[in-house]
Motif scaffolding. Structure first.
Motif, PDB file in Angstrom:
ATOM      1  N   ILE A 181       0.735  -1.228   0.034  1.00  0.00           N
ATOM      2  CA  ILE A 181      -0.048  -0.015  -0.223  1.00  0.00           C
ATOM      3  C   ILE A 181       0.850   1.217   0.046  1.00  0.00           C
ATOM      4  CG2 ILE A 181      -1.873   1.375   1.356  1.00  0.00           C
ATOM      5  CD1 ILE A 181      -2.740  -1.136   2.386  1.00  0.00           C
ATOM      6  N   VAL A 182       1.717   1.459   0.795  1.00  0.00           N
ATOM      7  CA  VAL A 182       2.535   2.650   1.141  1.00  0.00           C
ATOM      8  C   VAL A 182       3.558   2.898  -0.132  1.00  0.00           C
ATOM      9  CG1 VAL A 182       4.216   3.968   2.473  1.00  0.00           C
ATOM     10  CG2 VAL A 182       2.140   2.430   3.777  1.00  0.00           C
ATOM     11  N   LEU A 204       2.490   9.274  -6.022  1.00  0.00           N
ATOM     12  CA  LEU A 204       2.816  10.635  -5.636  1.00  0.00           C
ATOM     13  C   LEU A 204       4.046  11.149  -6.318  1.00  0.00           C
ATOM     14  CD1 LEU A 204       1.562  10.929  -2.073  1.00  0.00           C
ATOM     15  CD2 LEU A 204       0.383  11.725  -4.127  1.00  0.00           C
ATOM     16  N   PHE A 205       5.090  10.515  -6.449  1.00  0.00           N
ATOM     17  CA  PHE A 205       6.432  10.879  -6.921  1.00  0.00           C
ATOM     18  C   PHE A 205       6.350  10.970  -8.515  1.00  0.00           C
ATOM     19  CE2 PHE A 205      10.577  10.104  -8.693  1.00  0.00           C
ATOM     20  CZ  PHE A 205      11.249  11.156  -8.116  1.00  0.00           C
ATOM     21  N   ILE A 233       9.571  15.822  -1.142  1.00  0.00           N
ATOM     22  CA  ILE A 233       9.057  15.269   0.082  1.00  0.00           C
ATOM     23  C   ILE A 233       8.644  13.576  -0.079  1.00  0.00           C
ATOM     24  CG2 ILE A 233       6.807  15.344   1.250  1.00  0.00           C
ATOM     25  CD1 ILE A 233       6.603  18.184   0.548  1.00  0.00           C
ATOM     26  N   MET A 234       8.391  13.370  -1.232  1.00  0.00           N
ATOM     27  CA  MET A 234       8.215  11.766  -1.411  1.00  0.00           C
ATOM     28  C   MET A 234       9.536  11.120  -1.240  1.00  0.00           C
ATOM     29  SD  MET A 234       5.106  11.096  -1.660  1.00  0.00           S
ATOM     30  CE  MET A 234       5.008  12.757  -0.791  1.00  0.00           C
ATOM     31  N   GLY A 273      10.099   8.604   1.783  1.00  0.00           N
ATOM     32  CA  GLY A 273      10.370   7.084   1.563  1.00  0.00           C
ATOM     33  C   GLY A 273      11.763   6.731   2.287  1.00  0.00           C
ATOM     34  N   GLY A 274      12.476   7.400   2.474  1.00  0.00           N
ATOM     35  CA  GLY A 274      13.673   7.301   3.016  1.00  0.00           C
ATOM     36  C   GLY A 274      13.384   6.952   4.502  1.00  0.00           C
TER      37      GLY A 274
END
Length: 83
Positions: A18-19, A26-27, A67-68, A72-73
């Motif tokens: 999902i994430v 979004l990226f 931000i993405m 994610g990091g």
């Protein structure tokens, strides 16, 4: 009470299924916004208002991508610590 390994497996599955796809979506949207801003600036080189709108799209695209990548990091860092 579920074992810690079960909780880790569930959280890992949620992140993988999902994430991560949500962040990739979004990226991709941020990248498209960035490219649209570049195209908008090139197509409307004479119109200062349209050029400023293109610059705004470029800035928001870069900001969204940053931000993405950062989020994610952080998620990957937390997942590596948790394992």
């Amino acid at each position: 009470m579920p074992a810690l390994a079960d909780v880790q497996a569930i959280v890992g599955t949620i992140v993988d299924k999902i994430v991560n796809p949500f962040f990739m979506l979004l990226f991709g949207i941020a990248t498209l916004l960035f490219m649209w801003g570049i195209i908008e600036m090139m197509m409307n080189a004479e119109d200062t208002e349209a050029r400023e709108n293109g610059k705004r799209h470029i800035v928001w695209g870069i900001l969204g991508a940053a931000i993405m990548l950062g989020t994610g990091g952080i998620i990957r860092l937390l997942m590596s610590i948790w394992k």
